[in-house]
Design a protein around this motif. Structure first.
Motif, PDB file in Angstrom:
ATOM      1  N   PHE A  41       0.831  -1.209   0.000  1.00  4.40           N
ATOM      2  CA  PHE A  41       0.000   0.000   0.000  1.00  4.40           C
ATOM      3  C   PHE A  41       0.864   1.256   0.000  1.00  4.40           C
ATOM      4  O   PHE A  41       0.612   2.194  -0.761  1.00  4.40           O
ATOM      5  N   LEU A  42       1.890   1.271   0.847  1.00  6.29           N
ATOM      6  CA  LEU A  42       2.762   2.447   0.892  1.00  6.29           C
ATOM      7  C   LEU A  42       3.496   2.630  -0.433  1.00  6.29           C
ATOM      8  O   LEU A  42       3.650   3.753  -0.915  1.00  6.29           O
ATOM      9  N   ALA A  43       3.952   1.512  -1.019  1.00 10.03           N
ATOM     10  CA  ALA A  43       4.747   1.598  -2.244  1.00 10.03           C
ATOM     11  C   ALA A  43       3.907   1.946  -3.465  1.00 10.03           C
ATOM     12  O   ALA A  43       4.363   2.692  -4.348  1.00 10.03           O
ATOM     13  N   LEU A  44       2.683   1.416  -3.532  1.00 10.86           N
ATOM     14  CA  LEU A  44       1.879   1.560  -4.744  1.00 10.86           C
ATOM     15  C   LEU A  44       0.831   2.657  -4.664  1.00 10.86           C
ATOM     16  O   LEU A  44       0.287   3.072  -5.692  1.00 10.86           O
ATOM     17  N   VAL A  45       0.526   3.137  -3.445  1.00  9.86           N
ATOM     18  CA  VAL A  45      -0.500   4.162  -3.294  1.00  9.86           C
ATOM     19  C   VAL A  45       0.055   5.426  -2.643  1.00  9.86           C
ATOM     20  O   VAL A  45       0.041   6.508  -3.234  1.00  9.86           O
TER      21      VAL A  45
END
Length: 297
Positions: A85-89
């Motif tokens: 989530f942190l990496a992609l959003v």
């Protein structure tokens, strides 16, 4: 101008010794000694009381954590979801905010302050703020949806099917502001002739960013990857504030605390989990340092 080098006096050496020794001592007492003790305790059985009760466990604590500890693999999966989530959003959102605020729009300083404010707050306070947003009966979100106080109101923090995603939105709100500042600093530090040269070659804004600007911020990109990885692994505060990391919010860091503190503490298992978390956390740090030192050489 004289080329002679001034020799250090006894007073200079004493000052330098103190300046080096005090930070080193603090680092050793607060970080390295506890780390070494945790590694040692991970191979023992101990109830946390008398030192004489410490017994050797070999690799038993690690085998128990990997094979017989029910929350371990769900916690691993939740940390993976947290990282994704942190990496992609959240990280792309921070990059987008940085690009928009780099356009010299009116009120850019105000917008920077607004988006960076969550970064200045502790994660515990962020969790409390989002509790007010997600509360089942009086929360802002359910009031907006018109379900507050009704049987069909969503229990954002109590429902194990949605509480992880609610926590991710809360932590992403803070993470995006941090990434925004890093990329904004990188964009401000770029040589403007790079964009001018790309424009002369006929590149549009999108091509200029992805083929020239973004690759030129390589150092920032590596730093952001490392920070995102570490943030996902050390996630703790928000999940702890919500429900102490239970009911669908199990995380590695919370399992460590649950085994080290409170009733039913299992020092050896908690230490083994802490060592596993340390090993995984060191991977991106070591890679980053190796690339940095290789580039310096």
């Amino acid at each position: 101008m004289s080329g002679r080098v001034r020799r250090l006096t006894g007073g200079d050496r004493a000052v330098l010794t103190v300046m080096v020794a005090i930070p080193t001592l603090i680092q050793a007492v607060l970080i390295w000694i506890p780390t070494l003790l945790s590694i040692g305790l991970s191979f023992t059985h101990w109830n946390g009381l008398a030192v004489s009760d410490i017994k050797s466990a070999g690799l038993g604590n690690y085998r128990f954590a990997l094979e017989d500890y029910p929350p371990f693999w769900p916690a691993i999966w939740h940390n993976v979801i947290w990282l994704a989530f942190l990496a992609l959003v959240a990280t792309p959102l921070g990059l987008l905010l940085a690009v928009l605020l780099d356009q010299q729009i009116k009120g850019t300083r105000l917008y920077q302050s607004i988006f960076f404010t969550p970064v200045m707050l502790s994660l515990v306070l962020v969790g409390i703020i989002w509790q007010l947003v997600y509360a089942r009966d009086e929360g802002l979100l359910n009031n907006v949806l018109g379900t507050a106080g009704k049987p069909n109101a969503v229990d954002w923090f109590g429902d194990p099917h949605v509480n992880l995603w609610a926590a991710l939105v809360a932590t992403g709100w803070r993470h995006a502001g941090y990434i925004m500042i890093l990329y904004l600093a990188g964009l401000k530090g770029l040589d403007p002739t790079l964009r001018e040269a790309a424009s002369v070659d006929g590149a549009n804004r999108r091509q200029t960013f992805f083929r020239v600007v973004f690759p030129a911020m390589r150092q920032i990109n590596i730093l952001v990857v490392v920070i995102t990885f570490i943030e996902a692994l050390r996630a703790f505060d928000i999940a702890w504030v919500i429900n102490h990391g239970t009911n669908g919010l199990e995380l590695l860091s919370i399992l460590v605390i649950q085994n080290l503190v409170g009733e039913g503490q299992v020092i050896g298992v908690g230490s083994a989990l802490a060592v596993l978390l340390l090993i995984v956390s060191l991977i991106p740090i070591v890679i980053y340092l190796m690339r940095t030192f290789r580039r310096a050489d």
